[in-house]
Design an enzyme around this catalytic site. Structure first.
Site, PDB file in Angstrom:
ATOM      1  N   TYR A  83      14.593 -46.410 141.135  1.00 37.49           N
ATOM      2  CA  TYR A  83      15.594 -46.465 140.068  1.00 37.49           C
ATOM      3  C   TYR A  83      16.743 -45.516 140.333  1.00 37.49           C
ATOM      4  CZ  TYR A  83      14.089 -41.982 138.051  1.00 37.49           C
ATOM      5  OH  TYR A  83      13.829 -40.655 137.848  1.00 37.49           O
ATOM      6  N   GLU A 117      12.059 -28.044 143.148  1.00 38.48           N
ATOM      7  CA  GLU A 117      13.065 -28.492 142.172  1.00 38.48           C
ATOM      8  C   GLU A 117      12.473 -28.364 140.780  1.00 38.48           C
ATOM      9  OE1 GLU A 117      14.098 -32.626 142.795  1.00 38.48           O
ATOM     10  OE2 GLU A 117      12.026 -33.197 143.138  1.00 38.48           O
ATOM     11  N   LEU A 147      14.066 -34.506 145.418  1.00 40.56           N
ATOM     12  CA  LEU A 147      14.960 -35.656 145.315  1.00 40.56           C
ATOM     13  C   LEU A 147      16.350 -35.229 145.785  1.00 40.56           C
ATOM     14  CD1 LEU A 147      15.092 -38.595 144.119  1.00 40.56           C
ATOM     15  CD2 LEU A 147      16.389 -37.533 142.284  1.00 40.56           C
ATOM     16  N   LYS A 180      13.362 -41.996 145.011  1.00 37.80           N
ATOM     17  CA  LYS A 180      13.526 -41.975 143.545  1.00 37.80           C
ATOM     18  C   LYS A 180      12.674 -43.086 142.951  1.00 37.80           C
ATOM     19  CE  LYS A 180      17.114 -41.229 140.023  1.00 37.80           C
ATOM     20  NZ  LYS A 180      16.564 -40.027 139.397  1.00 37.80           N
TER      21      LYS A 180
HETATM   22  C1  PLP Z   1      12.973 -34.909 140.146  1.00 35.01           C
HETATM   23  C2  PLP Z   1      14.467 -34.939 140.053  1.00 35.01           C
HETATM   24  N1  PLP Z   1      15.177 -34.098 140.820  1.00 35.01           N
HETATM   25  C3  PLP Z   1      16.526 -34.078 140.775  1.00 35.01           C
HETATM   26  C4  PLP Z   1      17.229 -34.906 139.913  1.00 35.01           C
HETATM   27  C5  PLP Z   1      18.731 -34.869 139.891  1.00 35.01           C
HETATM   28  O1  PLP Z   1      19.274 -35.990 140.538  1.00 35.01           O
HETATM   29  P1  PLP Z   1      20.733 -36.535 140.184  1.00 35.01           P
HETATM   30  O2  PLP Z   1      21.644 -35.372 140.313  1.00 35.01           O
HETATM   31  O3  PLP Z   1      20.988 -37.570 141.187  1.00 35.01           O
HETATM   32  O4  PLP Z   1      20.674 -37.048 138.787  1.00 35.01           O
HETATM   33  C6  PLP Z   1      16.525 -35.803 139.100  1.00 35.01           C
HETATM   34  C7  PLP Z   1      17.245 -36.715 138.212  1.00 35.01           C
HETATM   35  O5  PLP Z   1      16.695 -37.496 137.510  1.00 35.01           O
HETATM   36  C8  PLP Z   1      15.110 -35.814 139.173  1.00 35.01           C
HETATM   37  O6  PLP Z   1      14.394 -36.665 138.411  1.00 35.01           O
END
Ligand code: PLP
Length: 286
Positions: A32, A182, A206, A149
């Site tokens: 997603y 993270e 991610l 993701k």
């Molecule tokens: C586990 C995780 N890390 C990092 C992010 C941040 O990603 P982005 O900046 O692309 O929204 C998300 C966003 O949903 C996430 O679920």
């Protein structure tokens, strides 16, 4: 009324239906994106589509719609939902098979689903009105493919609940070497003695689009040293500032970790400037 997109059709969200035999439902076999959109304009749409391709490749799912087709679908969805400040959720699963089996079925048609939800315009970098986060720390107990993701987010969900059960709003995760990975739904930046740190990308994190944009903005508009590499627990716990980054939050200050204040327990100057850069350059993205 929210309008959704499901497999070629635009329809009211609550009328959208999928089969219980969809592998997204049975196995979390899907990926997603969440793309922010302000006044009808998507932020960093191409970065999101690029990451979607990587996630699809990561689960060996080939889909035919091109980036152009997908972006057309999303543009129409935004229009149908009033072209305001919206988050777009886009999910692609391996589709429906008659038999529940772990192995990929031979010929399924991927399920493509998208809908929008209202979002608040992010901060301008104003300290008074910043939405701050309190956090707890935990050993990262998710899977070893966090670079995909995937919709299979139970590991993240359970970590988020650990934070909520302690009265906090997010969780900072550390790997077996006590290095920061993270948060449950965000990437993390740390500021200490004028140095910006964020963990390097690998299977434990991610590749956040906001993280990528933040590093680009810092590189282009500041002379701050930014170090992308291992971030120890000690650096995090003695940081002057910690920020969460995600598409709907952009940058959000962390004001407490495990009940102790970060810096003086209020948003810091580096955060204010970095978030102001987002505010100025949000749409200057691919
Ligand atoms: C586990 C995780 N890390 C990092 C992010 C941040 O990603 P982005 O900046 O692309 O929204 C998300 C966003 O949903 C996430 O679920």
């Amino acid at each position: 009324m929210t309008i959704a997109y499901l497999n070629g059709e635009y329809l009211p969200l609550l009328e959208a239906k999928i089969s219980p035999m969809d592998r997204g439902f049975l196995f979390g076999d899907g990926v997603y994106e969440v793309i922010p959109c302000y006044a009808g304009k998507m932020v960093a749409a191409q970065y999101h589509l690029d990451r979607l391709r990587h996630s699809l490749a990561g689960i060996q799912l080939n889909i035919t719609p091109s980036d152009e087709d997908l972006s057309q679908v999303l543009k129409l969805l935004i229009e149908r939902n009033g072209s305001g400040d919206l988050g777009i959720y886009l999910q692609i699963t391996r589709g429906v098979a008659e038999k529940r089996q772990h192995a990929f079925p031979d010929h399924t048609i991927p399920t493509v689903f998208a809908y929008t939800f209202p979002i608040n315009a992010p901060s301008t970098g104003d300290m008074e009105t910043a939405t701050c986060f309190t956090t707890v720390t935990r050993a990262d107990a998710r899977w070893a493919r966090c670079h995909i993701k995937s919709t299979a987010l139970l590991g993240n969900v359970l970590h988020m609940m650990e934070a909520i059960n302690e009265g906090a709003e997010e969780v900072l995760l550390f790997n077996e070497h006590d290095l920061l990975t993270e948060a449950a739904a965000c990437n993390v930046f740390v500021v200490k003695d004028g140095q910006i740190y964020t963990p390097e990308l690998d299977h434990e994190k991610l590749p956040g689009v906001t993280r990528r944009l933040c590093l680009e903005l810092i590189e282009k508009h500041t002379n701050w040293p930014a170090l992308v590499g291992p971030v120890t627990r000690e650096t995090v716990m003695s940081a002057d500032e910690v920020w969460l980054s995600s598409s709907t939050k952009e940058l959000a200050p962390v004001t407490a970790i495990d009940g102790k204040p970060v810096g003086d327990g209020t948003p810091g100057n580096y955060w204010a400037e970095a978030q102001r850069l987002f505010h100025l350059y949000r749409f200057d993205t691919p």
